[in-house]
Scaffold this active site. Structure first.
Site, mmCIF file in Angstrom:
data_model
loop_
_atom_site.group_PDB
_atom_site.id
_atom_site.type_symbol
_atom_site.label_atom_id
_atom_site.label_comp_id
_atom_site.label_asym_id
_atom_site.label_seq_id
_atom_site.Cartn_x
_atom_site.Cartn_y
_atom_site.Cartn_z
ATOM 1 N N HIS A 1 1.091 -1.013 -0.016
ATOM 2 C CA HIS A 1 0.336 -0.166 0.457
ATOM 3 C C HIS A 1 0.749 1.648 0.552
ATOM 4 C CE1 HIS A 1 -2.655 3.586 1.752
ATOM 5 N NE2 HIS A 1 -3.141 2.474 1.077
ATOM 6 N N CYS B 1 -2.535 -1.355 -16.329
ATOM 7 C CA CYS B 1 -1.857 -0.615 -14.530
ATOM 8 C C CYS B 1 -1.182 -1.273 -13.738
ATOM 9 C CB CYS B 1 -3.657 0.105 -14.671
ATOM 10 S SG CYS B 1 -4.940 -1.120 -14.148
HETATM 11 C C1 PEP Z 1 -3.595 -4.442 -10.219
HETATM 12 O O1 PEP Z 1 -4.155 -4.970 -9.078
HETATM 13 O O2 PEP Z 1 -2.732 -4.801 -10.906
HETATM 14 C C2 PEP Z 1 -4.552 -3.174 -10.056
HETATM 15 C C3 PEP Z 1 -3.912 -2.712 -10.735
HETATM 16 O O3 PEP Z 1 -5.096 -3.359 -9.021
HETATM 17 P P1 PEP Z 1 -4.524 -2.780 -7.123
HETATM 18 O O4 PEP Z 1 -2.692 -2.830 -7.904
HETATM 19 O O5 PEP Z 1 -5.862 -1.590 -7.081
HETATM 20 O O6 PEP Z 1 -5.027 -4.482 -6.707
#
Ligand code: PEP
Ligand code: MG
Length: 875
Positions: free
Chosen positions: A455, A832
């Protein structure tokens, strides 16, 4: 035919870098250019790989080719290994494909023994020089080959200088140096129990072995990991006839750059030392003179050198970093390579070379190391201050920048102290979504736990805040606001500094300086945009981040994580009321309070993006992340809900999961609580309608993204209610609005059934953080704890959460695109996950045909440049 393991310099050329290493290939090229290069040969990188395959042994075939080439070298030079009349002495140096400075020291004057040195001293009439060479050789051989260390020998030199009452090495006489050489040999025997080797061939093989061995030393392994250099490349070894810079005042050695590596300015930079060998310049035993002073001392040599500089720069069409030696007024070139430079200098040099007509724009774009742009976008430590500082620990360089400030232990304190005008750094075991405001207020974030996609790391990168994560050396006592590190206790208010670019942590304050975006940066970015075909979006959840990202060139938002929006102000209260509701009506009532504020958030995002695409991802994290932990908050919630504290605690308890990462999160929340997805849909659509009305010149087409889908029916279930809600909103508003519903591909099952998924999904966006987690079965928050052991065992070379694993995760991506487009040819696809801002991962995304990458705002320029390089390299 037997493999060719060894090449004379005259047999190679610059294009053979993979086989001969950078140094070897350039020595060959300089030889071909007719420059004065002491001749020699290169033992190939393949020989290094073979050495490891043979159980760390140089096999007979390689040995015999080395010996054959010693003979060749003897013929070329007219000197002989171990000969008393005219001995051949050589240097032995490593040279990998990519330069790895400081990985391995050099061994000079190899081939000397007691007899040779006596003869050499007599014949040259310069016994001081001969003994100087010998003592240096013993020192370097002991240190590099036998790993005895330098310090024992340095102590002996200092003792000798003290006895003699002199300060400089050059004031030691031939007799002093002879005495030292003998003391060194005695030390060698004491340390290793054997005599110093006298046979030059034995010395040579030991030195070559040491270079191969050095490829696997811890320093090299870390350097490679930091710089994306594969272990499989191996290093070459260069064996070169010695040219002597230590023959007296008409000899010397130096290094020079054709342009200033710090600023990029076009002027000769460098230094030299008279009567010295290479390592003296680096070691700082004496203060070298500026290269321009060579003009006064040896004008002809200087002129020749200037000519060579321009020959080399014109030939390589890049700034050169050269090493040279002058042996009794005769100039020898020992190395040339494209010089390392600061990001600032890199941009200036590339632009200048274009303006000078030396290179094309495409070449200029290819010359810049994308990752180095980081340093231009974040505050940095004052260069002098950081050079003098000693780190107390090193952890993961999670988000670049420099932070210095007073320690606080909670997000609330970070906020309060910052509001009171203090510079604070937030130090925590780990961070959670609740800490957002404190993280924003902090100058930097340091965590004890968590990897590159923890995080703290993800959020800090998003904010452009410096973050060092996973510093397990910290012994943390959050409750009492104290931690221990490097034998010292740190309390609230104490000052530390850390560098999110190197991961190093320092005691006390270190001054920082703000980064500036300068002219050449814009020019290079313009060229990058001209050549890239891959789109670059950003991961942003706030209008400020979105604006910053636009400033840095983002063409849209590829991921807006909506969860952060639930924490601000009193929304969290309403959301907690929703979680603790017993009926659908109660839940809807609570969500109705959030809808207008969430709509407001989305409106601001659409405004910030000025008609560029915005992908909004629906709520993803498990609900337990939202429930209160604080007794007072629990009591407040109980009161609002008209429930007992025990009831609320029971609800909280019921949300506990053993494995929340694979638990009740993502679209599963929409399946269990459809109201949440409906509320979010209404907020998105209403926001889009409002902004489209205010700005008819923009084209607003919401992209709604459903997370953590693994099964098409699950997607359809959620999509149907999104569509129903959206259509009702549009109808009620009496407007026309197009929108898309797509999904993240972040569960292997979704990738494997992408043809099915694409029947429902109008776009895919790879969530490679989760996809990596679930493909490897590694927890993204905990992998940092054991990955080091995997690096040491050579099982993995990189953190798969930072650098995309092209073998398996990449294969799933390729497969998804292929299957997805079979069902829906116009499917648009992005990424992403954190990999969207990593240069080698961006190149992979280009190759497999993604439409765009999406990364945190401060990585946007890096992704733009990496995308351009991918297009240029894969034309
Ligand atoms: C991912 O899992 O790559 C993503 C972009 O979502 P998060 O990092 O919020 O789980
Ligand atoms: Mg995810």
């Amino acid at each position: 035919m037997a493999n060719k393991w060894v090449y004379l310099f005259s047999e190679g050329e610059a294009s053979m870098k993979n086989l001969l290493g950078g140094k070897g290939a350039n020595l060959a090229e300089m030889t071909n250019l007719g420059l004065p290069v002491p001749q020699g040969f290169t033992v190939t990188t393949e020989a290094c790989t073979q050495y490891y395959e043979d159980g760390k042994k140089i096999n007979d075939e390689i040995i015999s080719q080395i010996m054959e080439n010693i003979k060749n070298l003897e013929e070329i030079t007219g000197k002989k290994f171990g000969d008393k009349e005219n001995p051949l002495l050589v240097s032995v140096r490593s040279g990998a494909r990519a330069s790895m400075p400081g990985m391995m020291d050099t061994i000079l004057n190899l081939g000397l023994n007691e007899e040779v040195v006596e003869a050499l001293g007599e014949k040259s009439g310069n016994p001081r020089w001969a003994w100087d060479c010998y003592r240096r050789f013993i020192q370097m051989f002991s240190d590099v080959v036998m790993e005895v260390g330098k310090k024992y020998f340095e102590v002996l030199i200092d003792k000798m200088k003290e006895e003699k009452g002199i300060e400089q090495d050059v004031d030691l006489t031939a007799d002093d140096l002879k005495t030292l050489a003998n003391q060194f040999k005695a030390e060698y025997k004491k340390m290793l129990g054997t005599d110093f080797p006298t046979d030059p061939k034995e010395q040579l093989l030991a030195a070559v072995t040491a270079v191969f061995r050095s490829w696997d030393n811890p320093r090299a392994n870390i350097y490679r990991r930091d710089n994306d250099i594969p272990y499989s490349w191996g290093t070459a070894v260069n064996v070169q006839m010695m040219a002597f810079g230590n023959m007296g005042e008409t000899s010397g050695t130096g290094v020079a750059f054709t342009r200033d590596p710090a600023t990029g300015e076009k002027k000769l930079m460098g230094e030299f030392l008279l009567n010295a060998q290479g390592e003296d310049v680096v070691a700082g035993v004496r203060t070298p003179q500026h290269i321009n002073q060579l003009k006064e001392v040896m004008p002809e040599v200087f002129e020749q050198f200037i000519g060579i500089c321009s020959t080399l720069e014109n030939h390589y069409r890049d700034m050169q970093d050269m090493e040279f030696t002058i042996e009794d007024k005769k100039l020898y070139m020992l190395q040339t390579r494209n010089g390392k430079r600061t990001a600032f200098a890199a941009l200036k040099i590339a632009c200048d070379l274009v303006d000078e007509g030396m290179i094309t724009e495409e070449k200029a774009v290819s010359m810049i190391e994308p990752r180095n742009l980081d340093t231009l976008l974040h505050p940095t430590f004052d260069a002098k201050a950081i050079a003098e500082a000693t780190p107390i620990a090193k952890a993961l360089a999670a988000s670049p920048g420099a932070a210095s400030g007073q320690i606080v232990f909670t997000a609330a304190d970070a906020k309060a102290w910052a509001e009171a005008g203090k510079r604070v750094v937030l130090v925590r075991l780990e961070t959670s979504p609740e800490d957002i405001e404190g993280m924003k207020a902090a100058n930097g974030i340091l965590t004890v736990r968590g990897g590159m996609t923890s995080h703290a790391a993800v959020v800090a990168r998003g904010m452009g805040t410096c973050c060092v994560s996973g510093c397990s050396e910290i012994v943390m006592d959050e409750e009492n606001k104290v931690f221990k590190l490097a034998g010292k206790e740190y309390h609230e208010g104490d000052v530390i500094s850390f560098d999110g670019t190197t991961g190093k942590i320092y005691d006390g304050a270190i001054p920082t300086q703000e980064a500036k975006i300068v002219g050449e940066f814009g020019r290079i970015m313009e060229w990058a945009d001209k050549y890239r075909t891959l789109g670059v979006r950003t991961n942003a959840d706030t209008p400020e981040d979105a604006r910053k990202a636009r400033e840095l060139g983002a063409e849209g938002i590829g991921l807006c994580r909506t969860e952060h929006m639930f924490f601000e102000g009193d929304r969290i209260d309403a959301f907690r009321e929703m979680i603790c509701s017993d009926t659908v009506e109660e839940r809807e009532e609570a969500l109705a309070k959030i809808l207008p504020v969430q709509q407001g958030d989305f409106e601001k995002l659409y405004e910030a993006l000025e008609g560029h695409p915005v992908t909004i991802r629906f709520l993803d994290p498990p609900l337990h992340e939202f429930v209160p932990t604080d007794e007072a908050d629990i009591a407040k919630l109980a009161k609002t809900k008209g429930k007992s504290v025990e009831d609320i605690k029971a609800i909280i308890e019921s949300l506990h999961e053993f494995n929340p990462m694979m638990g009740h999160r993502g679209c599963r929340l929409a399946v269990t609580y459809p109201e949440i997805a409906k509320m979010q849909t209404s907020a998105v659509i209403r926001a889009a309608i409002n902004v489209a009305k205010a700005h008819p010149e923009w084209s607003i087409k919401p992209e709604i993204m459903i997370p953590l889908v693994g099964e098409v029916k699950e997607l359809k279930y959620v999509k149907d209610m999104v569509v129903e809600t959206a259509d009702a909103e549009i109808k009620a508003a009496g407007v026309e609005l197009e929108y898309e519903v797509g999904t993240m591909i972040e569960i292997p099952r979704a990738a494997l059934t992408a043809d099915e998924i694409a029947k429902e999904a109008e776009f895919f966006c790879f969530g490679t953080n989760d996809l990596t987690q679930m493909t490897f079965g590694f927890s993204r928050d905990d992998a940092g704890k054991f990955l080091d052991a995997y690096y040491d065992a050579k099982i993995y070379e990189n953190d798969p959460f930072s650098k995309l694993d092209q073998t398996a995760v990449g294969r799933l991506m390729e497969m998804s695109i292929k299957l997805g487009k079979q069902s829906r040819p116009n499917l648009h696809v992005g990424i992403c996950g954190e990999h969207g801002g990593d240069p080698s991962s961006v190149e992979f995304c280009h190759k497999i045909g993604l439409d765009y990458v999406s990364c945190s705002p401060f990585r946007v320029p890096i992704a733009r440049l990496a995308a351009a390089q991918a297009a240029i390299n894969n034309k």
